[in-house]
Scaffold this active site. Structure first.
Site, PDB file in Angstrom:
ATOM      1  N   ARG A 192       4.035 -87.596 -18.777  1.00 16.60           N
ATOM      2  CA  ARG A 192       2.583 -87.820 -18.780  1.00 16.60           C
ATOM      3  C   ARG A 192       1.985 -87.326 -20.088  1.00 16.60           C
ATOM      4  O   ARG A 192       0.867 -86.839 -20.135  1.00 16.60           O
ATOM      5  CB  ARG A 192       1.934 -87.106 -17.608  1.00 16.60           C
ATOM      6  CG  ARG A 192       2.270 -85.628 -17.529  1.00 16.60           C
ATOM      7  CD  ARG A 192       1.323 -84.959 -16.612  1.00 16.60           C
ATOM      8  NE  ARG A 192       1.771 -83.623 -16.277  1.00 16.60           N
ATOM      9  CZ  ARG A 192       1.101 -82.823 -15.491  1.00 16.60           C
ATOM     10  NH1 ARG A 192      -0.030 -83.237 -14.963  1.00 16.60           N
ATOM     11  NH2 ARG A 192       1.534 -81.621 -15.216  1.00 16.60           N
ATOM     12  N   LYS A 195      -1.924 -84.774 -23.040  1.00 10.67           N
ATOM     13  CA  LYS A 195      -1.259 -84.535 -21.750  1.00 10.67           C
ATOM     14  C   LYS A 195      -2.142 -85.113 -20.648  1.00 10.67           C
ATOM     15  O   LYS A 195      -3.341 -84.812 -20.603  1.00 10.67           O
ATOM     16  CB  LYS A 195      -1.070 -83.032 -21.550  1.00 10.67           C
ATOM     17  CG  LYS A 195      -0.387 -82.655 -20.241  1.00 10.67           C
ATOM     18  CD  LYS A 195      -0.040 -81.177 -20.260  1.00 10.67           C
ATOM     19  CE  LYS A 195       0.579 -80.710 -18.954  1.00 10.67           C
ATOM     20  NZ  LYS A 195       0.893 -79.280 -18.993  1.00 10.67           N
ATOM     21  N   GLY A 238       1.583 -89.930 -14.100  1.00  9.78           N
ATOM     22  CA  GLY A 238       1.287 -89.827 -15.527  1.00  9.78           C
ATOM     23  C   GLY A 238      -0.040 -89.150 -15.839  1.00  9.78           C
ATOM     24  O   GLY A 238      -0.457 -89.076 -16.990  1.00  9.78           O
ATOM     25  N   ARG A 251      -3.189 -81.315 -27.110  1.00 10.47           N
ATOM     26  CA  ARG A 251      -2.488 -80.102 -27.530  1.00 10.47           C
ATOM     27  C   ARG A 251      -2.027 -80.244 -28.976  1.00 10.47           C
ATOM     28  O   ARG A 251      -1.725 -81.346 -29.442  1.00 10.47           O
ATOM     29  CB  ARG A 251      -1.245 -79.879 -26.665  1.00 10.47           C
ATOM     30  CG  ARG A 251      -1.500 -80.047 -25.201  1.00 10.47           C
ATOM     31  CD  ARG A 251      -0.421 -79.419 -24.385  1.00 10.47           C
ATOM     32  NE  ARG A 251       0.748 -80.267 -24.199  1.00 10.47           N
ATOM     33  CZ  ARG A 251       1.704 -79.995 -23.314  1.00 10.47           C
ATOM     34  NH1 ARG A 251       1.637 -78.900 -22.591  1.00 10.47           N
ATOM     35  NH2 ARG A 251       2.740 -80.796 -23.175  1.00 10.47           N
ATOM     36  N   ARG A 309      12.471 -79.386 -28.128  1.00  8.25           N
ATOM     37  CA  ARG A 309      12.789 -78.359 -27.129  1.00  8.25           C
ATOM     38  C   ARG A 309      14.288 -78.112 -27.079  1.00  8.25           C
ATOM     39  O   ARG A 309      15.071 -78.953 -27.546  1.00  8.25           O
ATOM     40  CB  ARG A 309      12.363 -78.865 -25.734  1.00  8.25           C
ATOM     41  CG  ARG A 309      10.935 -79.303 -25.660  1.00  8.25           C
ATOM     42  CD  ARG A 309      10.764 -80.530 -24.756  1.00  8.25           C
ATOM     43  NE  ARG A 309       9.411 -81.072 -24.865  1.00  8.25           N
ATOM     44  CZ  ARG A 309       8.378 -80.652 -24.153  1.00  8.25           C
ATOM     45  NH1 ARG A 309       8.560 -79.755 -23.220  1.00  8.25           N
ATOM     46  NH2 ARG A 309       7.182 -81.163 -24.343  1.00  8.25           N
ATOM     47  N   ASP A 326      13.621 -77.131 -20.924  1.00  8.07           N
ATOM     48  CA  ASP A 326      12.748 -78.161 -21.516  1.00  8.07           C
ATOM     49  C   ASP A 326      11.406 -77.570 -21.924  1.00  8.07           C
ATOM     50  O   ASP A 326      10.633 -78.228 -22.617  1.00  8.07           O
ATOM     51  CB  ASP A 326      12.525 -79.317 -20.530  1.00  8.07           C
ATOM     52  CG  ASP A 326      12.069 -78.832 -19.169  1.00  8.07           C
ATOM     53  OD1 ASP A 326      12.838 -78.109 -18.518  1.00  8.07           O
ATOM     54  OD2 ASP A 326      10.944 -79.162 -18.772  1.00  8.07           O
ATOM     55  N   ASN A 327      11.133 -76.355 -21.499  1.00  5.08           N
ATOM     56  CA  ASN A 327       9.860 -75.732 -21.864  1.00  5.08           C
ATOM     57  C   ASN A 327      10.051 -74.658 -22.927  1.00  5.08           C
ATOM     58  O   ASN A 327       9.184 -73.814 -23.115  1.00  5.08           O
ATOM     59  CB  ASN A 327       9.195 -75.132 -20.622  1.00  5.08           C
ATOM     60  CG  ASN A 327       8.792 -76.217 -19.630  1.00  5.08           C
ATOM     61  OD1 ASN A 327       8.578 -77.357 -20.014  1.00  5.08           O
ATOM     62  ND2 ASN A 327       8.705 -75.863 -18.365  1.00  5.08           N
TER      63      ASN A 327
HETATM   64  P1  AMP Z   1       6.634 -79.417 -16.492  1.00  5.09           P
HETATM   65  O1  AMP Z   1       6.838 -78.690 -15.219  1.00  5.09           O
HETATM   66  O2  AMP Z   1       5.180 -79.547 -16.894  1.00  5.09           O
HETATM   67  O3  AMP Z   1       7.474 -78.917 -17.608  1.00  5.09           O
HETATM   68  O4  AMP Z   1       7.051 -80.921 -16.200  1.00  5.09           O
HETATM   69  C1  AMP Z   1       8.356 -81.291 -15.870  1.00  5.09           C
HETATM   70  C2  AMP Z   1       8.529 -82.767 -16.038  1.00  5.09           C
HETATM   71  O5  AMP Z   1       7.747 -83.482 -15.079  1.00  5.09           O
HETATM   72  C3  AMP Z   1       8.133 -83.290 -17.398  1.00  5.09           C
HETATM   73  O6  AMP Z   1       9.053 -84.264 -17.740  1.00  5.09           O
HETATM   74  C4  AMP Z   1       6.758 -83.873 -17.136  1.00  5.09           C
HETATM   75  O7  AMP Z   1       6.422 -84.872 -18.069  1.00  5.09           O
HETATM   76  C5  AMP Z   1       6.924 -84.429 -15.736  1.00  5.09           C
HETATM   77  N1  AMP Z   1       5.640 -84.551 -15.000  1.00  5.09           N
HETATM   78  C6  AMP Z   1       4.890 -83.560 -14.493  1.00  5.09           C
HETATM   79  N2  AMP Z   1       3.785 -84.059 -13.885  1.00  5.09           N
HETATM   80  C7  AMP Z   1       3.836 -85.413 -14.011  1.00  5.09           C
HETATM   81  C8  AMP Z   1       2.997 -86.496 -13.582  1.00  5.09           C
HETATM   82  N3  AMP Z   1       1.860 -86.301 -12.921  1.00  5.09           N
HETATM   83  N4  AMP Z   1       3.398 -87.743 -13.880  1.00  5.09           N
HETATM   84  C9  AMP Z   1       4.540 -87.973 -14.536  1.00  5.09           C
HETATM   85  N5  AMP Z   1       5.370 -86.999 -14.972  1.00  5.09           N
HETATM   86  C10 AMP Z   1       5.041 -85.733 -14.712  1.00  5.09           C
HETATM   87 MG    MG Z   2       7.579 -79.185 -19.493  1.00  2.00          MG
END
Ligand code: AMP
Ligand code: MG
Length: 487
Positions: free
Chosen positions: A93, A113, A126, A176, A183, A252-253
């Site tokens: 997203r 984002k 997304g 952002r 990463r 990934d973070n």
């Molecule tokens: P995060 O926990 O923010 O690091 O997200 C983990 C993964 O989930 C990443 O690949 C994000 O892009 C994806 N993600 C989180 N929320 C959404 C959403 N609402 N729609 C699509 N992808 C998402």
């Molecule tokens: Mg992430």
């Protein structure tokens, strides 16, 4: 088009990487975007034109409705270990609208984002909700002003378009700004799914972009591992010093450039306890406060695995090199952490004998459930902060030792206090302050509390700049504070 110059000076070096690393994305419009908050100071520092960003064209860019001219918007591909398990991820997203070159030549990713679906969205919509985007804005800006490397927040725009998060709520888009979004998970993606050249291509790109002085080294990849290890050790030490819990330290973070990125269920501790965790999904406490250094090293080990073939063609030798480099993480972390702790206590030159003094203090703080931030404020500005802990035998015993250490250093008490003032923030984004500010912004469309909090967070070390009401210790809660992934 308006005729105001936008100030955007965008390049797209990421698309010089093989297409395997990203997907080009078309805009997915949101209706009637409105700025909820715009970081005018950051915009100016970046050389962006504030009036343009406030114009219809500017808002359309911040909403992801329009891509700046001559730029290519992409979603980045990556994988990651989430809670220890490998998964394919990618920007589900987020949209990288380009790399903005600041007037001084520095390069920053500008990423939206909540800008809509991408090929990596899996089942997600997304989109992002207003509350969590404002939360990321507050916490990332607080981190910046605390002096901690971080992605920053340029703007939040909201829309009347609704998304479903248990109920219908307003969607929003956060802009952002980060050194990059490469990463540990980007390397994991290359190593797992790429061809034999892809990891090297990514490593070369990363070195050129973030650590160009390594290009001349005999083996730049070993040095890359060393640099990333050191910057992460330093970063995590800084988190611990202010009591920050990232909450979701999946690989990934973790940014290769050493910034705090991907604010989700993060929060600051109030009562000191290494076991503190706020995230609703962190059932085992994997990402609890006291585990962060250990997890940092675990993540770096995943990074090292991806570049093993670049460290040496002989696998055994490569593993030995990686182990040696990663073996330094602990020392780097400890020297950064304990010297930072010593400064919080007004002790200048860090000596290894301070470690015991600091550990004893932290054990007592855990035992007596002492507010972490205000404990140091009490030591620094004694007259203004009274804590029950100061009356305990544990504290008094510790204080005797501490006073001896203070006396044996050559600096005066005044110099010591000055050091403490620079090292102990008066204001952190305490959970209750953040929640209050978000509630009025989201429920009542009133951002005055949010602005007041952000104003205080801009000068966290200046007593004349921070309203005393923000320094209150929160009431003990009957229900533990919980945070949720950025939804
Ligand atoms: P995060 O926990 O923010 O690091 O997200 C983990 C993964 O989930 C990443 O690949 C994000 O892009 C994806 N993600 C989180 N929320 C959404 C959403 N609402 N729609 C699509 N992808 C998402
Ligand atoms: Mg992430």
């Amino acid at each position: 088009m308006t005729n105001i110059d936008s100030g955007f000076n965008l390049e797209n070096t990421y698309i010089t990487l093989p297409e395997f690393f990203y997907s080009k994305i078309k805009t997915q419009a949101i209706s009637d975007p409105m700025i909820t908050i715009l970081n005018e100071k950051l915009a100016k520092d970046l050389g962006l034109e504030v009036n343009y960003l406030k114009s219809k064209d500017g808002i359309d860019i911040l909403a992801g409705n329009k891509i700046p001219e001559n730029s290519t918007a992409i979603a980045q591909a990556y994988s990651g270990h989430q809670f220890g398990h490998f998964t394919m991820l990618g920007d589900g997203r987020a949209l990288l609208i380009g790399e903005h070159i600041r007037p001084n030549g520095e390069r920053f990713d500008i990423q939206l984002k909540g800008s809509g679906k991408t090929p990596y969205s899996r089942g997600g919509d997304g989109r992002a909700a207003l509350g969590p985007m404002l939360r990321e804005y507050i916490i990332s800006e607080a981190m910046y002003h605390l002096g901690i490397p971080t992605a920053r927040s340029l703007a939040v725009v909201k829309t009347e378009d609704k998304i479903y998060r248990g109920k219908q709520i307003n969607a929003a888009v956060l802009t952002r700004v980060a050194k990059s979004h490469i990463r540990v998970g980007t390397f994991e993606y290359a190593a797992k799914y790429g061809n034999s050249e892809d990891t090297k291509t990514l490593a070369d790109y990363t070195i050129k972009r973030h650590y160009p002085n390594l290009m001349l080294k005999e083996n730049p990849y070993i040095e890359l591992l060393r640099q990333v290890t050191n910057t992460q050790a330093k970063l995590i030490a800084k988190w611990q010093l202010v009591g920050f819990i990232h909450g979701v330290m999946n690989t990934d973070n973790m940014s290769i450039a050493g910034e705090t990125i991907d604010y989700g269920p993060c929060a600051y501790i109030d009562v000191y306890n290494p076991e503190t965790k706020f995230s609703s999904i962190d059932h085992q406490g994997r990402y609890a406060f006291g585990n962060q250094p250990k997890i940092g090293l675990w993540n770096l080990s995943r990074f090292a695995e991806t570049i093993l073939p670049l460290l040496d063609s002989n696998t055994d030798k490569a593993i030995k090199i990686a182990k040696d480099v990663l073996g330094d993480f602990g020392n780097h972390y400890e020297s950064n952490y304990y010297s930072g702790m010593a400064r919080k206590l007004g002790l200048f030159r860090y000596k290894s004998s301070y470690k015991d003094l600091i550990d004893t203090l932290l054990d007592s703080m855990t035992k007596h459930k002492v507010d972490y931030t205000n404990f140091f404020l009490g030591l620094t500005y004694s007259e203004n902060f009274e804590l029950e802990f100061y009356k305990t035998k544990d504290f008094k015993d510790w204080e005797r030792e501490y006073t001896l250490r203070l006396k044996t250093q050559e600096q005066t008490d005044e110099q010591s206090k000055e050091l403490m003032k620079k090292s102990n923030p008066l204001l952190i984004p305490r959970n209750y302050l953040v929640e209050e500010a978000l509630e009025s912004a989201v429920e009542n469309n009133d951002i005055s509390k949010l602005n007041e909090l952000l104003q205080g967070l801009k000068n966290p070390y200046e007593i004349s700049m921070v309203d005393k009401k923000f320094m209150k210790i929160p009431q003990a809660r009957s229900i533990p504070y919980k945070t949720y992934c950025g939804t």
